[in-house]
Design a protein around this motif. Structure first.
Motif, mmCIF file in Angstrom:
data_model
loop_
_atom_site.group_PDB
_atom_site.id
_atom_site.type_symbol
_atom_site.label_atom_id
_atom_site.label_comp_id
_atom_site.label_asym_id
_atom_site.label_seq_id
_atom_site.Cartn_x
_atom_site.Cartn_y
_atom_site.Cartn_z
ATOM 1 N N LYS A 110 0.830 -1.194 0.000
ATOM 2 C CA LYS A 110 0.000 0.000 0.000
ATOM 3 C C LYS A 110 0.870 1.253 0.000
ATOM 4 C CE LYS A 110 -3.868 -2.139 2.481
ATOM 5 N NZ LYS A 110 -4.730 -2.067 3.693
ATOM 6 N N LYS A 111 0.265 2.379 -0.389
ATOM 7 C CA LYS A 111 0.990 3.639 -0.385
ATOM 8 C C LYS A 111 1.446 3.991 1.025
ATOM 9 C CE LYS A 111 0.705 8.493 -1.755
ATOM 10 N NZ LYS A 111 -0.132 9.562 -2.355
ATOM 11 N N PHE A 112 0.584 3.755 1.984
ATOM 12 C CA PHE A 112 0.939 3.940 3.393
ATOM 13 C C PHE A 112 0.849 2.566 4.052
ATOM 14 C CE2 PHE A 112 -0.914 8.113 2.177
ATOM 15 C CZ PHE A 112 0.255 8.850 2.270
ATOM 16 N N PRO A 113 1.947 1.786 3.976
ATOM 17 C CA PRO A 113 1.879 0.369 4.329
ATOM 18 C C PRO A 113 1.703 0.072 5.801
ATOM 19 C CG PRO A 113 4.141 1.021 3.889
ATOM 20 C CD PRO A 113 3.283 2.203 3.538
ATOM 21 N N GLY A 114 2.047 1.011 6.664
ATOM 22 C CA GLY A 114 2.104 0.678 8.079
ATOM 23 C C GLY A 114 3.425 0.004 8.380
ATOM 24 N N GLN A 115 3.824 0.023 9.642
ATOM 25 C CA GLN A 115 5.141 -0.499 9.999
ATOM 26 C C GLN A 115 5.096 -1.983 10.345
ATOM 27 O OE1 GLN A 115 4.270 2.955 10.550
ATOM 28 N NE2 GLN A 115 5.555 2.818 8.721
ATOM 29 N N TRP A 116 6.280 -2.557 10.484
ATOM 30 C CA TRP A 116 6.397 -3.989 10.787
ATOM 31 C C TRP A 116 5.568 -4.302 12.032
ATOM 32 C CZ3 TRP A 116 8.113 -7.246 7.376
ATOM 33 C CH2 TRP A 116 8.426 -8.561 7.760
ATOM 34 N N PRO A 117 4.645 -5.277 11.940
ATOM 35 C CA PRO A 117 3.691 -5.474 13.038
ATOM 36 C C PRO A 117 4.250 -6.239 14.228
ATOM 37 C CG PRO A 117 3.244 -7.018 11.266
ATOM 38 C CD PRO A 117 4.347 -6.109 10.768
ATOM 39 N N ILE A 118 3.846 -5.806 15.401
ATOM 40 C CA ILE A 118 4.096 -6.615 16.584
ATOM 41 C C ILE A 118 3.175 -7.834 16.530
ATOM 42 C CG2 ILE A 118 4.948 -4.746 18.030
ATOM 43 C CD1 ILE A 118 2.180 -4.360 19.158
ATOM 44 N N SER A 119 3.502 -8.865 17.261
ATOM 45 C CA SER A 119 2.782 -10.138 17.151
ATOM 46 C C SER A 119 1.617 -10.230 18.119
ATOM 47 C CB SER A 119 3.755 -11.295 17.411
ATOM 48 O OG SER A 119 4.106 -11.327 18.786
ATOM 49 N N ASP A 120 0.778 -11.216 17.898
ATOM 50 C CA ASP A 120 -0.318 -11.496 18.833
ATOM 51 C C ASP A 120 0.224 -11.871 20.208
ATOM 52 O OD1 ASP A 120 -2.544 -11.090 17.129
ATOM 53 O OD2 ASP A 120 -2.201 -13.042 16.188
ATOM 54 N N ALA A 121 1.390 -12.497 20.221
ATOM 55 C CA ALA A 121 1.949 -12.975 21.485
ATOM 56 C C ALA A 121 2.419 -11.841 22.379
ATOM 57 C CB ALA A 121 3.110 -13.933 21.209
ATOM 58 N N LEU A 122 2.801 -10.722 21.783
ATOM 59 C CA LEU A 122 3.265 -9.599 22.590
ATOM 60 C C LEU A 122 2.111 -9.015 23.396
ATOM 61 C CD1 LEU A 122 5.755 -6.861 21.644
ATOM 62 C CD2 LEU A 122 3.515 -6.155 22.457
ATOM 63 N N VAL A 123 2.347 -8.749 24.664
ATOM 64 C CA VAL A 123 1.325 -8.187 25.545
ATOM 65 C C VAL A 123 1.646 -6.717 25.776
ATOM 66 C CG1 VAL A 123 0.249 -8.286 27.823
ATOM 67 C CG2 VAL A 123 0.937 -10.399 26.670
ATOM 68 N N THR A 124 0.722 -5.847 25.419
ATOM 69 C CA THR A 124 0.925 -4.410 25.600
ATOM 70 C C THR A 124 0.338 -3.939 26.932
ATOM 71 O OG1 THR A 124 -1.162 -3.727 24.589
ATOM 72 C CG2 THR A 124 0.713 -4.104 23.102
ATOM 73 N N ILE A 125 0.754 -2.770 27.347
ATOM 74 C CA ILE A 125 0.196 -2.170 28.558
ATOM 75 C C ILE A 125 -1.300 -1.953 28.399
ATOM 76 C CG2 ILE A 125 0.841 0.144 27.746
ATOM 77 C CD1 ILE A 125 0.587 -1.026 31.415
ATOM 78 N N ALA A 126 -1.744 -1.656 27.175
ATOM 79 C CA ALA A 126 -3.183 -1.462 26.937
ATOM 80 C C ALA A 126 -3.952 -2.757 27.168
ATOM 81 C CB ALA A 126 -3.405 -0.952 25.519
ATOM 82 N N GLU A 127 -3.380 -3.879 26.743
ATOM 83 C CA GLU A 127 -4.050 -5.162 26.954
ATOM 84 C C GLU A 127 -4.180 -5.477 28.436
ATOM 85 O OE1 GLU A 127 -3.276 -8.428 23.729
ATOM 86 O OE2 GLU A 127 -1.401 -7.324 24.005
#
Length: 503
Positions: A110-127
């Motif tokens: 895409k023109k604005f591809p977005g950055q390399w994604p973090i995985s489902d396994a990673l747990v964020t502070i928001a989660e």
């Protein structure tokens, strides 16, 4: 037992005892867990706020935040550029354990591809906070994976997201669209690209503006969400885009700064990337003042909703100020970082693991817990916010779940010592590859780690040389060896961001 380890262990035991009792007292006194507002500026330097010594740029709201809370003077970001720093902040994992260790696009075509994604396994502070009953909203720049990927913000713990998913789209303040959860809100029929040049002729600021100024639109959505969730508890993440270039600030702020500032160098024509501007020094200051105004709007809304006394507000920056370019009169995008002494005399800028690229402003306001006008010189960095905010929320985590950070609550409240058993680590895959480690008063840096001829380790004693002016590696080879061992022991390979020198 090693004497150093014995002392550290004793301090840790006492700190855990104190923190445990502090947390217990907080839970007894507070009817509900505190709300959390985490504000992240983009490329804001250590010396760009009045409360950190800036003399030219107006930042009254952030200066007031410092007066009402604490100013951290030894705070470091997660990485010297956008995406990896945000990954460290969200995950509590330092760069040596991080899934994202440099800026990299997702490659989805895409023109604005977005950055390399973090995985489902990673747990964020928001989660973590979402599972604990917090309403979670993110408004600003994400940069950790396209909406439809595992790294999309709504898949990483946010009930609501509005802003720029892709940081390339965020190069313009008048973009074609913003992301609204899993949809796109079309913003400008005639958007302005973030990269143009004007080699000759008059440079006119209005030529690089459109109908809808994205930062204002993002702020409106954030304040509306705050209104809807003010009954709490809520986690409001505000990764604002200013002062990252391109420079397209409101004219009203530009007009408040002296015209003579720009008489010396004249207009910026886009020769160092991004967009031209007729008054680059005034424009750069205007971006920071506009950011300051947005912070003030958030604080006003907290007060209006009657929740400011049970809300901890943390303000910081994702990395240091932008670096120089081909034309030495300007930094990248025309930014006036030399004119404003944006790094406050520290060595290096964005993209560097010297102090100027990593040390960032950090303010904390928490009425009744953090003393007004206080200052902390305790070394801290982005992984610590995961541990700290989880502790403040009352959520119980154990062992590996806490990540690589330490709970800063004792330093914030003045009720104990912060115990850091492991050194502070940075393993950056960009700009030729950079390693950095800080352990106590010592900091070691190794550059060009992905080149054929990597540089040797450099060593600085920050207590006596905070500006990293003298490399003392040759004088202390035993310290260099120890720090290198500690670095290697506190990292693991990440195949998506390889380091051939050590992997």
């Amino acid at each position: 037992m090693n004497r150093r380890l014995l002392v550290v262990g004793m301090v840790c035991f006492l700190s855990l005892f104190i923190v445990g009792n502090t947390s217990s007292l907080a839970s007894d006194q507070d009817a509900t867990p505190p709300n959390i507002v985490l504000i992240l500026a983009d490329d804001l330097g250590y010396g760009e706020l009045g409360c950190y010594g800036q003399q030219k740029i107006k930042t009254p709201n952030l200066d007031r935040l410092a007066e009402q809370g604490m100013r951290l003077t030894e705070h470091y970001c997660g990485a010297p550029v956008c995406a990896p720093s945000r990954c460290v902040l969200m995950s509590g994992r330092h760069l040596g354990h991080s899934e994202i260790r440099g800026n990299r696009d997702s490659g989805n075509g895409k023109k604005f591809p977005g950055q390399w994604p973090i995985s489902d396994a990673l747990v964020t502070i928001a989660e973590v906070l979402q599972r604990a009953g917090y309403a979670t909203g993110g408004f600003g720049k994400w940069g950790l994976g396209p909406t439809e990927s595992s790294g999309g913000p709504n898949r990483q713990g946010f009930d609501r997201f509005f802003g720029y998913n892709c940081q390339r789209n965020a190069h313009s303040y008048y973009p074609p669209f913003l992301d609204s959860d899993d949809q796109r809100e079309m913003l400008n029929e005639s958007p302005v690209t973030g990269h143009l040049k004007k080699p000759s002729g008059e440079v006119v600021a209005e030529d690089y503006r459109a109908d809808v100024y994205a930062p204002d639109r993002i702020l409106t959505e954030a304040l509306d969400w705050l209104d809807q969730n003010s009954s709490g508890p809520f986690f409001l993440y505000l990764p604002f885009v200013e002062p990252h270039v391109a420079m397209q600030p409101p004219q009203e702020w530009i007009d408040r700064y002296p015209k003579q500032w720009d008489a010396e160098n004249g207009p910026y024509r886009g020769q160092n990337g991004y967009l031209p501007h007729p008054r680059p020094r005034a424009a750069y200051a205007a971006m920071i003042s506009d950011l300051d105004e947005h912070v003030g709007a958030v604080m006003d809304r907290l007060k209006k909703r009657g929740v400011e006394d049970n809300t901890i507000v943390v303000f910081t920056s994702d990395n240091g100020p932008t670096h120089g370019g081909r034309d030495p009169r300007f930094h990248i995008g025309g930014a006036a970082c030399s004119f404003f002494d944006s790094a406050a005399g520290l060595k290096g800028y964005k993209g560097s693991c010297y102090e100027g690229g990593l040390k960032v402003p950090c303010l904390v306001r928490w009425p009744g817990k953090v003393a007004a006008g206080s200052i902390s010189s305790v070394p801290s960095y982005f992984p610590d916010w995961f541990a700290t905010l989880v502790a403040i929320s009352g959520v119980g985590l154990s062992g590996d779940q806490r990540g690589d950070g330490v709970d800063l609550t004792p330093a914030l409240t003045g009720k104990g010592e912060v115990c850091r058993e492991q050194p502070m680590i940075w393993e950056f895959a960009g700009y030729g590859g950079i390693f950095a480690i800080r352990d106590g008063e010592w900091k070691a840096v190794r550059r060009q780690t992905k080149r054929k001829k990597p540089a040797a380790w450099e060593l600085y004693h920050l207590a006596t040389d905070p500006y990293e002016s003298t490399d003392v590696a040759a004088n202390h080879p035993e310290i260099v060896d120890r720090l290198e061992r500690e670095f290697l022991e506190n990292r693991f390979p990440e195949p998506d961001f390889p380091q051939p020198l050590i992997d």
